[in-house]
Write an enzyme that holds these catalytic residues in place. Sequence first.
Site, PDB file in Angstrom:
ATOM      1  N   LYS A  13       0.829  -1.215   0.000  1.00  0.00           N
ATOM      2  CA  LYS A  13       0.000   0.000   0.000  1.00  0.00           C
ATOM      3  C   LYS A  13       0.859   1.259   0.000  1.00  0.00           C
ATOM      4  O   LYS A  13       0.541   2.230  -0.674  1.00  0.00           O
ATOM      5  CB  LYS A  13      -0.928   0.051   1.230  1.00  0.00           C
ATOM      6  CG  LYS A  13      -1.902  -1.087   1.343  1.00  0.00           C
ATOM      7  CD  LYS A  13      -2.893  -0.869   2.486  1.00  0.00           C
ATOM      8  CE  LYS A  13      -2.249  -0.785   3.861  1.00  0.00           C
ATOM      9  NZ  LYS A  13      -1.580  -2.009   4.317  1.00  0.00           N
ATOM     10  N   ARG A  88      -8.794   1.323   9.265  1.00  0.00           N
ATOM     11  CA  ARG A  88      -8.473  -0.059   9.640  1.00  0.00           C
ATOM     12  C   ARG A  88      -9.530  -0.707  10.511  1.00  0.00           C
ATOM     13  O   ARG A  88      -9.385  -1.863  10.894  1.00  0.00           O
ATOM     14  CB  ARG A  88      -7.141  -0.078  10.392  1.00  0.00           C
ATOM     15  CG  ARG A  88      -5.947  -0.033   9.444  1.00  0.00           C
ATOM     16  CD  ARG A  88      -4.707   0.277  10.245  1.00  0.00           C
ATOM     17  NE  ARG A  88      -3.601  -0.529   9.872  1.00  0.00           N
ATOM     18  CZ  ARG A  88      -2.455  -0.017   9.393  1.00  0.00           C
ATOM     19  NH1 ARG A  88      -2.301   1.265   9.218  1.00  0.00           N
ATOM     20  NH2 ARG A  88      -1.468  -0.806   9.092  1.00  0.00           N
ATOM     21  N   ARG A 127      12.220  -6.998   5.437  1.00  0.00           N
ATOM     22  CA  ARG A 127      12.128  -5.576   5.097  1.00  0.00           C
ATOM     23  C   ARG A 127      12.903  -4.709   6.086  1.00  0.00           C
ATOM     24  O   ARG A 127      12.896  -4.960   7.281  1.00  0.00           O
ATOM     25  CB  ARG A 127      10.637  -5.205   5.134  1.00  0.00           C
ATOM     26  CG  ARG A 127      10.327  -3.753   5.014  1.00  0.00           C
ATOM     27  CD  ARG A 127       8.851  -3.566   4.795  1.00  0.00           C
ATOM     28  NE  ARG A 127       8.127  -3.303   6.025  1.00  0.00           N
ATOM     29  CZ  ARG A 127       6.867  -2.857   6.061  1.00  0.00           C
ATOM     30  NH1 ARG A 127       6.196  -2.661   4.959  1.00  0.00           N
ATOM     31  NH2 ARG A 127       6.284  -2.637   7.206  1.00  0.00           N
ATOM     32  N   ARG A 157      11.887  -2.279  11.567  1.00  0.00           N
ATOM     33  CA  ARG A 157      10.792  -1.797  12.421  1.00  0.00           C
ATOM     34  C   ARG A 157      10.488  -2.844  13.482  1.00  0.00           C
ATOM     35  O   ARG A 157      10.490  -4.025  13.186  1.00  0.00           O
ATOM     36  CB  ARG A 157       9.545  -1.549  11.565  1.00  0.00           C
ATOM     37  CG  ARG A 157       9.544  -0.209  10.876  1.00  0.00           C
ATOM     38  CD  ARG A 157       8.433  -0.065   9.865  1.00  0.00           C
ATOM     39  NE  ARG A 157       7.107  -0.466  10.334  1.00  0.00           N
ATOM     40  CZ  ARG A 157       5.998  -0.298   9.604  1.00  0.00           C
ATOM     41  NH1 ARG A 157       6.064   0.269   8.411  1.00  0.00           N
ATOM     42  NH2 ARG A 157       4.832  -0.683  10.071  1.00  0.00           N
ATOM     43  N   ARG A 168      -0.023  -8.542  13.745  1.00  0.00           N
ATOM     44  CA  ARG A 168      -0.591  -7.575  12.779  1.00  0.00           C
ATOM     45  C   ARG A 168      -1.523  -8.277  11.798  1.00  0.00           C
ATOM     46  O   ARG A 168      -2.556  -7.737  11.422  1.00  0.00           O
ATOM     47  CB  ARG A 168       0.539  -6.856  12.030  1.00  0.00           C
ATOM     48  CG  ARG A 168       1.237  -5.817  12.910  1.00  0.00           C
ATOM     49  CD  ARG A 168       2.585  -5.462  12.343  1.00  0.00           C
ATOM     50  NE  ARG A 168       2.507  -4.596  11.193  1.00  0.00           N
ATOM     51  CZ  ARG A 168       3.496  -4.435  10.320  1.00  0.00           C
ATOM     52  NH1 ARG A 168       4.623  -5.109  10.456  1.00  0.00           N
ATOM     53  NH2 ARG A 168       3.367  -3.601   9.314  1.00  0.00           N
TER      54      ARG A 168
HETATM   55  P1  AMP Z   1       1.652   0.939   8.986  1.00  0.00           P
HETATM   56  O1  AMP Z   1       2.871   1.760   8.752  1.00  0.00           O
HETATM   57  O2  AMP Z   1       0.490   1.365   8.136  1.00  0.00           O
HETATM   58  O3  AMP Z   1       1.907  -0.544   8.918  1.00  0.00           O
HETATM   59  O4  AMP Z   1       1.193   1.245  10.496  1.00  0.00           O
HETATM   60  C1  AMP Z   1       2.042   0.935  11.575  1.00  0.00           C
HETATM   61  C2  AMP Z   1       1.256   0.865  12.873  1.00  0.00           C
HETATM   62  O5  AMP Z   1       0.658   2.137  13.162  1.00  0.00           O
HETATM   63  C3  AMP Z   1       0.082  -0.111  12.874  1.00  0.00           C
HETATM   64  O6  AMP Z   1       0.468  -1.455  13.122  1.00  0.00           O
HETATM   65  C4  AMP Z   1      -0.763   0.472  14.010  1.00  0.00           C
HETATM   66  O7  AMP Z   1      -0.201   0.185  15.277  1.00  0.00           O
HETATM   67  C5  AMP Z   1      -0.610   1.974  13.771  1.00  0.00           C
HETATM   68  N1  AMP Z   1      -1.650   2.483  12.843  1.00  0.00           N
HETATM   69  C6  AMP Z   1      -1.459   3.071  11.636  1.00  0.00           C
HETATM   70  N2  AMP Z   1      -2.620   3.409  11.065  1.00  0.00           N
HETATM   71  C7  AMP Z   1      -3.592   3.019  11.939  1.00  0.00           C
HETATM   72  C8  AMP Z   1      -5.026   3.053  11.924  1.00  0.00           C
HETATM   73  N3  AMP Z   1      -5.719   3.577  10.906  1.00  0.00           N
HETATM   74  N4  AMP Z   1      -5.678   2.558  12.993  1.00  0.00           N
HETATM   75  C9  AMP Z   1      -5.029   2.057  14.070  1.00  0.00           C
HETATM   76  N5  AMP Z   1      -3.693   1.965  14.132  1.00  0.00           N
HETATM   77  C10 AMP Z   1      -2.968   2.438  13.088  1.00  0.00           C
END
Ligand code: AMP
Length: 212
Positions: A13, A88, A127, A157, A168
């Site tokens: 994404k 989400r 990654r 990360r 996740r």
């Molecule tokens: P990402 O970089 O999109 O994988 O997001 C990393 C982490 O940020 C996720 O695993 C959540 O802990 C938090 N996060 C990001 N976007 C959201 C969202 N829309 N709702 C809840 N947690 C989020």
Amino acid sequence: MIVVLLGPPGAGKGTQGERIAAALGVPKLATGDVLRAAVKAGTKLGLDAKGFMDRGDLVPDAVILGIMKEALAEPAQAKGVILDGVVRTVPQAEGLAKVTKELGRRVDVVLTFDIADDLLVERLSGRTTCDTCQKPFTGLEPGTKCPEKCGGTLVRRKDDEPEAIRNRLRVYHEQTEPVLGWYVKAGANVRRIDAVGSFDEVTARALAAVGR
Ligand code: AMP
């Protein structure tokens, strides 16, 4: 044009979101990037979010809705925005619908990236991510200088460690997958694309899905 990107972690994404945003000439908003920047800066938002993020859990809806509301009101997003990982949970989808309605706008396309879990575990565990520009890389070890020459260093990360990855994916299936059904029921323009293929192949599918 407001485009919501849905799909599991590691589906691409972020990378594809950048490309779609560039093709449409609109910004991209990734709540994950906003939250990681807040953690790095040590703000209250970051301190509140860090524990959830490190475990691979979702940050509470109210926090995300606050970020969403603030970002969508920015003039830079008047022409459109690509929302990467911003929606989400079903309450977040409902919240976004309310915010867009208040602004006299709506979600134009919901784009879902389809990919099997096994491939995601492989992708995420290999990654590294730049601690500055946040770009992800495969095949580069933590500690490497970012190839983008932004001055950053590649890190693994915390949520790309095996246990967090498993969590996740579980969280995705339990809390985010129902969002797709919610959009279908709401009569949204939902497009599913196969997220397996080269970057360019997936970009071509994504652009076709958003009508480019
Ligand atoms: P990402 O970089 O999109 O994988 O997001 C990393 C982490 O940020 C996720 O695993 C959540 O802990 C938090 N996060 C990001 N976007 C959201 C969202 N829309 N709702 C809840 N947690 C989020």
